[in-house]
Design an enzyme around this catalytic site. Structure first.
Site, PDB file in Angstrom:
ATOM      1  N   HIS A 174      25.216  -6.851 -14.843  1.00 56.56           N
ATOM      2  CA  HIS A 174      25.429  -6.680 -16.119  1.00 56.56           C
ATOM      3  C   HIS A 174      26.834  -7.617 -16.498  1.00 56.56           C
ATOM      4  CE1 HIS A 174      22.632  -3.413 -16.071  1.00 56.56           C
ATOM      5  NE2 HIS A 174      23.337  -2.540 -15.545  1.00 56.56           N
TER       6      HIS A 174
ATOM      7  N   ILE B 278      30.829  -8.451 -20.634  1.00 52.97           N
ATOM      8  CA  ILE B 278      30.448  -7.445 -19.611  1.00 52.97           C
ATOM      9  C   ILE B 278      29.603  -6.462 -20.643  1.00 52.97           C
ATOM     10  CG2 ILE B 278      31.083  -5.280 -18.458  1.00 52.97           C
ATOM     11  CD1 ILE B 278      34.021  -6.734 -18.510  1.00 52.97           C
ATOM     12  N   CYS B 279      28.256  -6.054 -20.341  1.00 51.42           N
ATOM     13  CA  CYS B 279      27.617  -5.304 -20.840  1.00 51.42           C
ATOM     14  C   CYS B 279      27.681  -3.650 -20.372  1.00 51.42           C
ATOM     15  CB  CYS B 279      26.004  -5.593 -20.576  1.00 51.42           C
ATOM     16  SG  CYS B 279      24.950  -4.581 -21.530  1.00 51.42           S
ATOM     17  N   LEU B 280      28.622  -2.999 -21.219  1.00 50.32           N
ATOM     18  CA  LEU B 280      29.090  -1.807 -20.745  1.00 50.32           C
ATOM     19  C   LEU B 280      29.212  -1.134 -21.911  1.00 50.32           C
ATOM     20  CD1 LEU B 280      30.166   0.307 -18.548  1.00 50.32           C
ATOM     21  CD2 LEU B 280      32.562  -0.754 -18.798  1.00 50.32           C
TER      22      LEU B 280
ATOM     23  N   TRP C  68      24.504  -5.380 -28.290  1.00 51.75           N
ATOM     24  CA  TRP C  68      24.225  -4.984 -26.927  1.00 51.75           C
ATOM     25  C   TRP C  68      22.894  -4.021 -27.104  1.00 51.75           C
ATOM     26  CZ3 TRP C  68      26.154  -7.893 -23.324  1.00 51.75           C
ATOM     27  CH2 TRP C  68      27.319  -8.598 -23.509  1.00 51.75           C
TER      28      TRP C  68
END
Lengths: 161, 305
Positions: A91, A98-100, A154
């Protein structure tokens, strides 16, 4: 990698300033385990050193997070990226994005830099492979003009890592 | 009230029971009377225990309620500004806070947070339908839901009804004063010199108003067929300046805008009606303006008073 969104360039509001000073003071007394704030006189950009937790794929590895605060923090989420080299993680893109979800859609003003750090460390720790996201190259290419991850739409699909 | 207090006391008794289990003997629930057996920490090794104590706890119902009342405030910090929700007694800084009735989470300065949130959303052009998206108190009442920033529990309009009057009456004050945590600003604003300065300014302002020396905010002037903007703009300013001077000399209560009134005939100020009519009656004189600006100003505005 110093991509900065237009919003975070605006100076902090008074509320944001007070709140960040509080957070910094609390951090100095009680920093989250595994993190070190690199001291600067810039309240609006924090650089934080992360140490990979023991017993994980990233044990002992050092990385740097860069946190930029928008004018209306904490009503608006800060921009959080890894400075190069970013850890290899399903991620985390090679440009540090950052994919969060909590950094974007699920941000809440009750969260703090400290709580973000813990979430990121948890995300690192639960990884089972050191691997880039499948769409890494395409995404990074699209971000070449210095786009902020906050401008990305996202898609949060993985609740395991 | 009394029933609610009794319930709270009963809850406390229950809490003691569950914490101490068999070591707690309840003699009477209300007014409460308990015996709690307490031993030193020896990992339950009784051979190592040399002392123990039985705490007898007994409260008259009045005392119990009083103690509870004095404890009746949330502990800890506001999750958004990180300042303590309630300061210790004697602290003169008091920021109002509110509680979401559905989840019991408390926050300071709800109003300014909401406002900031709105500004942020508007700036970002984000969807406003999910959470509190409007700066209008009435709209907030109408909108049914928001999410608690701490637990994300959906809250309803009812949950914040108990603070709406606070928002309604002095939200501006709240935002302005509560934001200023340093009492310095307070001191500066209320010291003698500042008060004097304010009084002087107020007096001046009043005098200016009386003498119509103020430029009021622009009224909307509609352009309609048959109305033309005057060509010689610099001249216009000259004539205004001129009339303003004259005004201060003979201090008749006329508005500066009067000198212009013929140029924008649809200004709806009925005090001017006489002058305006007079001006309209002599449209050709306007043509002379170029050569005799000062005189015209006097004529159109104040001349014969």
């Amino acid at each position: 990698m110093t991509s900065t969104s237009a919003q975070s360039r605006k100076t902090l509001s008074k509320i944001a300033c007070n709140r960040l000073q509080k957070e910094l003071a609390e951090w100095q007394v009680n920093p989250p385990a595994g993190f070190k704030h690199k001291v600067t006189d810039n309240l609006q950009r924090w650089v934080i050193e992360v140490t990979g937790a023991s017993g994980t794929l990233y044990t002992g590895e050092l990385y740097q997070l860069q946190v930029d605060f928008p004018e209306h923090y904490p009503m608006e989420a800060p921009q959080v990226i890894f400075l190069p080299p970013a850890p290899a993680h399903p991620h985390i893109y090679s440009n540090g994005h950052i994919c969060l979800d909590i950094l974007y859609d699920s941000w809440s003003p009750a969260m703090t830099v400290s709580s973000i750090c813990i979430s990121i460390l948890s995300m690192l720790s639960s990884s089972t492979v050191k691997q880039r996201p499948v769409d890494n190259d395409r995404y990074v290419k699209n971000c070449r003009n210095g786009r902020s991850p906050k401008e990305t739409r996202w898609w949060f699909h993985d609740d395991k890592v | 009230m009394a029933i609610a207090a009794e319930e709270e006391v009963l809850l406390e008794v229950e809490a003691v029971e569950s914490v101490y289990g068999d070591d707690c003997r309840v003699v009477r629930r209300f007014p409460p009377h308990l015996h709690v057996h307490i031993r030193p920490r020896t990992a339950d090794d009784s051979s190592q225990q040399f002392v123990d104590v039985v705490l007898g706890i007994q409260l008259g119902d009045k005392e119990a309620v009083e103690i509870l009342s004095s404890m009746n405030h949330p502990d800890g910090n506001c999750p958004m500004c990180l300042n303590p929700l309630v300061h210790e007694v004697g602290h003169d800084l008091f920021l109002p806070f509110m509680k979401l009735m559905s989840c019991y989470h408390c926050f300071h300065r709800w109003w300014s947070w909401l406002q900031e949130q709105n500004e942020t959303r508007i700036e970002n052009g984000r969807d406003t339908s999910v959470s509190l998206g409007s700066s209008d108190v009435n709209d907030i009442i109408k909108q049914p839901v928001g999410n608690c920033p701490v637990c994300r529990k959906v809250f309803h309009a009812e949950d914040i009804r108990h603070v709406l009057d606070l928002l309604d009456t002095d939200h501006s004050q709240l935002t302005l004063e509560a934001t200023d945590l340093d009492s310095n600003a307070e001191e500066i604003l209320h010291n003698e010199r500042e008060n004097e300065r304010r009084e002087t300014f107020a007096a001046l302002l009043k005098k200016q108003e009386e003498n119509s020396g103020l430029f009021e905010p622009n009224k909307t002037v509609e352009l309609m067929p048959g109305i033309f903007l005057h060509e010689s703009t610099p001249l216009m300013t000259a004539s205004i300046a001129q009339s303003a001077c004259e005004q201060s000399e003979n201090s008749t209560g006329n508005s500066v805008t009067q000198s212009n009134s013929s140029q924008k005939p649809n200004v709806s100020d009925h005090r001017n009606s006489n002058t305006r009519r007079r001006n309209r009656a002599h449209p050709p004189r306007r043509k002379d303006v170029n050569s005799q600006s000062s005189r015209t100003a006097g004529d159109s505005g104040l001349g014969e008073r």
